[in-house]
Design a protein around this motif. Sequence first.
Motif, mmCIF file in Angstrom:
data_model
loop_
_atom_site.group_PDB
_atom_site.id
_atom_site.type_symbol
_atom_site.label_atom_id
_atom_site.label_comp_id
_atom_site.label_asym_id
_atom_site.label_seq_id
_atom_site.Cartn_x
_atom_site.Cartn_y
_atom_site.Cartn_z
ATOM 1 N N GLY A 77 0.819 -1.199 0.000
ATOM 2 C CA GLY A 77 0.000 0.000 0.000
ATOM 3 C C GLY A 77 0.855 1.252 0.000
ATOM 4 N N ALA A 78 0.227 2.363 -0.314
ATOM 5 C CA ALA A 78 0.896 3.664 -0.268
ATOM 6 C C ALA A 78 0.247 4.481 0.836
ATOM 7 C CB ALA A 78 0.771 4.379 -1.611
ATOM 8 N N ALA A 79 1.015 4.732 1.916
ATOM 9 C CA ALA A 79 0.484 5.426 3.093
ATOM 10 C C ALA A 79 -0.764 4.685 3.573
ATOM 11 C CB ALA A 79 0.197 6.885 2.763
ATOM 12 N N ASP A 80 -1.799 5.436 3.947
ATOM 13 C CA ASP A 80 -3.060 4.794 4.329
ATOM 14 C C ASP A 80 -4.159 5.175 3.327
ATOM 15 O OD1 ASP A 80 -3.265 7.454 4.957
ATOM 16 O OD2 ASP A 80 -4.219 7.156 6.908
ATOM 17 N N ILE A 81 -3.717 5.502 2.095
ATOM 18 C CA ILE A 81 -4.645 5.967 1.064
ATOM 19 C C ILE A 81 -4.891 4.912 -0.010
ATOM 20 C CG2 ILE A 81 -5.137 7.752 -0.632
ATOM 21 C CD1 ILE A 81 -5.046 8.737 2.256
ATOM 22 N N VAL A 82 -3.827 4.476 -0.635
ATOM 23 C CA VAL A 82 -3.938 3.510 -1.738
ATOM 24 C C VAL A 82 -3.576 2.118 -1.239
ATOM 25 C CG1 VAL A 82 -3.151 2.880 -4.050
ATOM 26 C CG2 VAL A 82 -3.331 5.292 -3.404
#
Length: 227
Positions: A77-82
């Motif tokens: 994942g990318a950060a808690d966004i994607v």
Amino acid sequence: MRRRDVLYLVPVIVVLLVMWGISISPSKIHEIHQRARHIIGMPKPIAVKTTTPKTVAKCNLSRPCPQDHFAFHITSGAADIVGPTICFDGKIIMSNVLNTVGSGLNMVLVNGENGVIDKFGYLNMKDGNPEDILAYLKAIKPGMIVLVASFDDVTKKMTDEMREIFVGMGSTLIKSVKYRDNWVFAGGAWTGKESSFEKRAVNDEKNNVYGAWPEMVEVGGCFPRKS
């Protein structure tokens, strides 16, 4: 002409025709055959080319996998966004678009012999029950290919016993995974050997790409079929 004269000429004509036929070269016969086909409108023979079907690379790999291997590709994942993406044998099993991912450990379990997806889902490592998480990991059957991608954070409910289970599947980095590190892994529940399919991005505020989170990590390749 009298009938007797005609009877005498018949053998002579037959002999001449036979001699003429013998004197024609094979190339001349072919030419006569082609002219005859043209005159009566027969279609020309069509040459049929046989081609060997090409093996297509799967899961965005640069080349196809050998017959006794499965293609896969995992992105964290990318950060808690994607959310993360997990592709196996040419099919995306988990992704943000499919709405099949969640915060924590995103996992796909595959039968190592036939490549059939056994189950997939995510373990909530923030609010989940540690006993339930541990029970799930312990229940993974020998012979399963285990594909894992982190999303947000995986350490809050992570215990040493859980880490040891992943070590048994071939992980060499899980013991080093800390708060909000990104981690991807592919291992076998039967191998007992170190996996070469594993990456980790360290959470470091000075070098993070996404503020409080590090860069995305990905791993892909050809996982050997269980013999």
